[in-house]
Design an enzyme around this catalytic site. Structure first.
Site, PDB file in Angstrom:
ATOM      1  NE  ARG A 195      15.479  30.960  -3.384  1.00 46.05           N
ATOM      2  CZ  ARG A 195      16.225  31.964  -2.918  1.00 46.05           C
ATOM      3  NH1 ARG A 195      17.455  32.139  -3.394  1.00 46.05           N
ATOM      4  NH2 ARG A 195      15.765  32.795  -1.995  1.00 46.05           N
TER       5      ARG A 195
ATOM      6  CG  ASP B  96      17.367  28.138  -0.904  1.00 45.14           C
ATOM      7  OD1 ASP B  96      18.037  27.888   0.126  1.00 45.14           O
ATOM      8  OD2 ASP B  96      17.658  27.705  -2.030  1.00 45.14           O
TER       9      ASP B  96
ATOM     10  CB  CYS C 137      21.816  35.680   1.671  1.00 50.60           C
ATOM     11  SG  CYS C 137      23.196  35.537   0.547  1.00 50.60           S
TER      12      CYS C 137
ATOM     13  NE  ARG D 169      21.272  30.984  -8.975  1.00 50.35           N
ATOM     14  CZ  ARG D 169      21.004  30.720  -7.698  1.00 50.35           C
ATOM     15  NH1 ARG D 169      20.158  31.467  -7.032  1.00 50.35           N
ATOM     16  NH2 ARG D 169      21.598  29.713  -7.081  1.00 50.35           N
TER      17      ARG D 169
ATOM     18  CG  HIS E 275      22.718  35.733  -5.816  1.00 48.11           C
ATOM     19  ND1 HIS E 275      22.152  34.912  -4.842  1.00 48.11           N
ATOM     20  CD2 HIS E 275      21.823  35.764  -6.837  1.00 48.11           C
ATOM     21  CE1 HIS E 275      20.990  34.472  -5.279  1.00 48.11           C
ATOM     22  NE2 HIS E 275      20.755  34.967  -6.479  1.00 48.11           N
TER      23      HIS E 275
HETATM   24  N1  ARG Z   1      20.434  28.630  -1.761  1.00 47.91           N
HETATM   25  C1  ARG Z   1      20.118  29.942  -2.225  1.00 47.91           C
HETATM   26  C2  ARG Z   1      20.222  30.026  -3.726  1.00 47.91           C
HETATM   27  O1  ARG Z   1      21.124  29.438  -4.265  1.00 47.91           O
HETATM   28  C3  ARG Z   1      20.999  30.956  -1.565  1.00 47.91           C
HETATM   29  C4  ARG Z   1      20.622  32.356  -1.877  1.00 47.91           C
HETATM   30  C5  ARG Z   1      21.573  33.347  -1.282  1.00 47.91           C
HETATM   31  N2  ARG Z   1      21.090  34.659  -1.388  1.00 47.91           N
HETATM   32  C6  ARG Z   1      21.816  35.717  -1.789  1.00 47.91           C
HETATM   33  N3  ARG Z   1      21.274  36.901  -1.708  1.00 47.91           N
HETATM   34  N4  ARG Z   1      23.020  35.592  -2.278  1.00 47.91           N
HETATM   35  O2  ARG Z   1      19.416  30.649  -4.380  1.00 47.91           O
END
Ligand code: ARG
Length: 306
Positions: free
Chosen positions: A128, A103, A296, A173, A202
């Site tokens: 991550r 990612d 993203c 998040r 997000h």
């Molecule tokens: N697979 C990643 C996650 O879930 C995607 C992140 C997408 N990034 C964003 N800026 N919305 O963390």
């Protein structure tokens, strides 16, 4: 750290936009106004090549590790975004991708950069976690003023600089305690916004900043209270439909005039045109399998060392 080189914008990218003036990437204050009066400002972006991109775990509803990802197509699509930025005269810098971090291509999550100051990311999920220090090191090595974040925050995924305010997402998040940390560090008033729909986990999947005064967003992604805040702050906002949001139309990058976004968000594109913007469709369907699109993949570098 290995120095990455970026192929210069190719003729194909240029021919798709023949009417655009060639703005040299080095001209930081270059401006170009539309007939509708919208003004593009040349930007600097950080991107991360999708060398190790894949969907091997699931931390949002879009991610299905059982669904195959076409790595070569992901690369082509990502290069399309890079070339589109370059063709518009924006300067793109690259960070070396880490193996085992599929990612990391989503550079927006790597940090928040405003006025040359960098607040590092601290990821919610272990999958991550190493990306935060990797991005932080990139900035440190280049002499930026940095702060290692105390609270969980996913960079520009949840922090969107909007002129006088910093719009800040929470709910999935970024820890709400991070908002105060960001407010103090950047010295900007934070408008905290609560996300309530797991598809739009997000802030940058639910809201896009078009210029210092104008945003577009999907109200259904926000709590009632946050919808109220947005109505007060942005009475003129462009309102996206659920279909726009599902097509990731709000995961858009605006330079004040051009708006790079998924081509499937057709209603949103019409709205943007009506308001004098120039939407540019960039297909990133492979990246969408991980719950990400144009924004993203893009971290804006606002100020700081060049
Ligand atoms: N697979 C990643 C996650 O879930 C995607 C992140 C997408 N990034 C964003 N800026 N919305 O963390």
């Amino acid at each position: 750290m290995t120095q990455l080189t970026v192929a210069p914008a190719q003729t194909s990218a240029q021919t798709s936009a023949p009417e655009r003036p060639a703005v040299p990437a080095q001209a930081p204050a270059a401006r170009a106004a539309t007939p509708g009066g919208r003004t593009a400002r040349t930007r600097r972006y950080l991107m991360c090549p999708p060398t190790h991109f894949d969907v091997v775990y699931s931390i949002n509803p879009w991610m299905d590790p059982g669904k195959p990802v076409d790595g070569a197509l992901a690369r082509l699509q990502w290069e399309g975004l890079l070339r589109a930025f370059q063709a518009l005269g924006h300067r793109v810098e690259l960070i070396e991708p880490l193996p085992g971090y599929p990612d990391m291509v989503f550079a927006a999550n790597g940090a928040t950069v405003i006025g040359g100051k960098v607040l590092s990311a601290r990821f919610r999920h272990a999958e991550r976690a190493a990306e935060g220090p990797a991005y932080l090191e990139w900035f440190r090595a280049r002499g930026y003023e940095t702060r290692e974040a105390v609270h969980v925050n996913e960079g520009e995924g949840d922090y969107l600089a909007a002129g006088r305010y910093l719009l800040a997402g929470t709910g999935f998040r970024t820890d709400v305690r991070s908002h105060r940390e960001a407010e103090r560090f950047f010295g900007l008033p934070v408008a905290g916004l609560r996300l309530v729909d797991p598809r739009f986990y997000h802030l940058d999947t639910a809201l896009a900043v078009l210029d210092d005064e104008l945003i577009m967003y999907y109200p259904g992604a926000f709590s009632r209270e946050s919808q109220g805040v947005l109505r007060v702050l942005y009475p003129d906002a462009i309102i996206a439909t659920e279909a726009d949001a599902e097509a990731f139309g709000l995961n858009a990058v605006s330079d004040g005039r051009h708006v790079l976004m998924p081509p499937a968000a057709t209603h949103l594109m019409d709205e943007l045109r009506e308001r004098g913007f120039e939407p540019i469709g960039v297909e990133l369907s492979e990246l969408l399998k991980s719950g990400g699109s144009a924004k993203c993949c893009t971290l804006e570098l606002r100020g700081g060392p060049r």
